[in-house]
Design an enzyme around this catalytic site. Structure first.
Site: not given
Lengths: 450, 450
Positions: A24, A111, A138, A196, A211
């Site tokens: 977005s 990633k 990264v 999360e 990463k």
């Protein structure tokens, strides 16, 4: 962003796959800054379509631009650059391969996909002379991939040391300042939206490992995948560890470490690893707190460089995506191409046994004569040299005083030692009756001295 | 680095102009890392010659490579990339123009030349479709030009704030930690080799101003030359200023500031300026001490980024030169070209009157009733809002007590105000009998609040 440019230059067609937070923001900036981007590219960008899962959701975009069929969108002749922000591996992988096969440039922030399939994607990009860009994969907004690939191209990178996961950095920063334990702090982080619902990928170091694989591949011109990266999460870090850290003028950070090393057989290899480590408070990464990211690059000629900024979030990640998009579009206009992936060095990945660093070992021992000598002898027998040792009495609740042997806590800080020697030492100590428990083993990074 | 490459690929010919500290390091790394560089470029580099002033000096190089005739070296058909490390303006300028005219890529670290003549050089590079690279001209090893030009290409840069001069940063860091005055500290810096015999270019801000011009041009896609940059040096900074800074939890840094602003007539402009400023200790630039450099970039989407590392010295500067050399050589092999200078925005340079910031004003006043009210009224009359004010008695030697009026020191910290309003205020205060002297006016930067 219409098809017909005022100057009559053919626009560069862009397809965006995925319209979450980052997607977005990418579309918003593309629209708001259309004139500036066109001036920088030499042609306007034209948004050809946006692939989303749910077509019914109002996204403030012309509904004709939305499609639930990413494959057809990618295949359109008027799409020159495909921007992938869907995440996951199995869905985007064939889409991006197909895009590259048709010579479309790919910009991705994925990633997880890159840490496994950069090789496959890069080979197709090479074959069709197109670009694969992934700065956003990264450290969010922070330019790291570009500087490593381009600015460091004439130098020899020796080590990359990064704080590349915001969730774990937030948790560790909080634990360090509040003294709270891991579970409490994780719960608070979840409540505040810094972790999360399923925090596994972050707290167990999978995200940082992906990463690290990407960084190591580019820094050392070799192939390193996520599975090659040694990984430890932060869940075992305790308030006691932070107390030890404070005593040593250190903090604890989850580090992604990529370095070139000489193995015991004399050959060169790459080490890529992720673990929580002690870091001196004077190290530039020690003051990187909260959701910020930073990457230190140590190179032969440049010395130590640091890149610092916001490692996540819609706008910062969009900045990196847009930078790549402009680069890809410039190349489409100028018929040029960025340097492809370079793996000429083809260094193998070293096993953890080959690395050497310093270690802080905390153990519970019987509080009786001779124990310190016995512990010191085990370190010595395995060739691990001790830099500091400290013994503190453990205070037990009065009720237990009659039941248990008096015990003490012993902390040992080693000089630089090989991981093999250290783990052999720890195994031997565990077998000793006088050693009740090895409470924690934490590596100390970021010190140049032995 | 011989002419005949093992793979039969035509080598990329390099001419180096100048073999001082940086030139020597560039040649050393080119030689030592020849294989790695060849693998990254896709062709070996071949050193065609080195232009020096003194041919008799032993430089550990094949004497056949040395020449005192840079013009003939640059003109050679087998030279593809010209690396200019001589410094000065009048000698290198025609050499580089000639090189570009013949389609040779130019890599230079010459900030003084670039701050005046980037336009002229870039126009020729455009016309012959070749590259002009100059990462090493600003902040030594730290990738700043590349990230601004490429990584930020999709974003809107709002401000660049940099510590880009090592000598002045060393002097100010020392003054802050030792409490010594400017002259002593400069003398010590000269003795230690941190300041040149004639330190004017550093301490009066000319060096930083040249870098500010280069940064502002790239960040805002406009033309800014060294003469456009407002400049104040550090020689007037006193131990008292550092004491005021400490009281405010600040430090004092020589900052190069480039920002986009809206002028009083509503039009957009670029401000580029160099001056010593108060900076809160919590700002990322506040901890950049000694000879280190750092540049903060604030952009619409990325937020605040920082790039940190060694800003000078042979090896660090060589790293940046070598990175550019590899990029230029890759383009020669691939027949590509980096994006040229972009000045599409063509923003005018704002006069200092148009900027707004916060100010810390220290003055000596008569210690009698009504003076504070009078001073406050002057600020107010010019629309400058006061955030903090402090009055302290000035202790005089007893012998003077009879001779002079009792006096006090008044320090005023303003809210954000325009430079015009502030300088009008200061002029009006100077005219007041009750104000004996305006001791110092220092701007406060790096705070987001008003």
């Amino acid at each position: 962003m219409s098809d017909a440019s005022a100057s009559g230059v053919r626009p560069v067609g862009v397809a965006v796959l995925g319209m979450g937070t980052v997607g977005s923001e990418v579309i918003r900036y593309m629209t708001e800054n259309a004139d500036a981007l066109a001036a920088r590219i030499g042609a306007p960008l034209a948004l050809r379509g946006v692939a989303v899962r749910d077509l019914t959701k109002d996204r403030g975009l012309d509904p004709d631009l939305l499609t639930a069929d990413p494959s057809s969108l990618v295949a359109r002749d008027d799409v020159d650059v495909v921007v992938e922000l869907m995440g996951g591996i199995d869905v985007p992988r064939p889409l991006l391969l197909e895009a590259l096969r048709h010579g479309k440039a790919v910009v991705t922030a994925n990633k997880a996909l890159l840490a496994e399939y950069t090789d496959e994607l890069a080979a197709v990009a090479d074959s069709t002379h197109t670009d694969l860009y992934f700065e956003a994969a990264v450290a969010g907004a922070i330019p790291v991939i570009g500087p490593l690939r381009r600015s460091m191209a004439g130098d020899q990178v020796e080590r990359v040391l990064g704080i590349v996961n915001g969730t774990t950095n937030y948790i560790l920063s909080e634990m360090g300042s509040t003294g709270a334990d891991y579970s409490e702090t994780l719960a608070e982080a979840s409540r505040l939206g810094y972790a999360e619902a399923d925090p596994t990928a972050d707290v167990e170091g999978y995200d940082a490992a992906a990463k690290a694989a990407i960084l190591a591949s580019i820094a050392f011109h070799s192939r390193v995948t996520a599975g090659d990266v040694y990984r430890e999460g932060i869940s075992r870090i305790s308030p006691d560890d932070f107390e030890s850290a404070r005593d040593m003028d250190c903090t604890i950070k989850l580090l992604a470490i990529c370095e070139k090393l000489t193995q015991s057989d004399g050959s060169e290899a790459v080490s890529a690893r992720v673990y929580p480590a002690l870091l001196p408070n004077t190290h530039p990464l020690a003051t990187v707190n909260g959701a910020f990211n930073a990457v230190v690059v140590e190179a032969e000629a440049a010395g130590r460089l640091m890149f610092y900024g916001q490692g996540a979030g819609g706008s910062p990640t969009a900045s990196a995506v847009l930078g790549d998009m402009v680069a890809a579009a410039r190349n489409k206009v100028g018929a040029g191409r960025a340097p492809g992936e370079s793996t000429y060095a083809a260094l193998p990945v070293a096993s953890m046994d080959e690395i050497s660093t310093r270690y802080h070992v905390r153990m519970r021992v019987a509080d009786k004569p001779g124990v310190l000598a016995l512990v010191a002898a085990e370190f010595s027998r395995h060739g691990v040299s001790i830099a500091q040792v400290r013994q503190t009495e453990v205070e037990l609740p009065e009720t237990e005083l009659d039941d248990v042997e008096p015990s003490a806590e012993l902390t040992v800080l080693t000089h630089r030692a090989s991981e093999r020697a250290l783990s052999d030492t720890v195994a031997a100590l565990s077998d000793q009756d006088a050693v009740t428990a090895i409470t924690s083993v934490i590596r100390l990074e970021g010190v140049d001295t032995e």
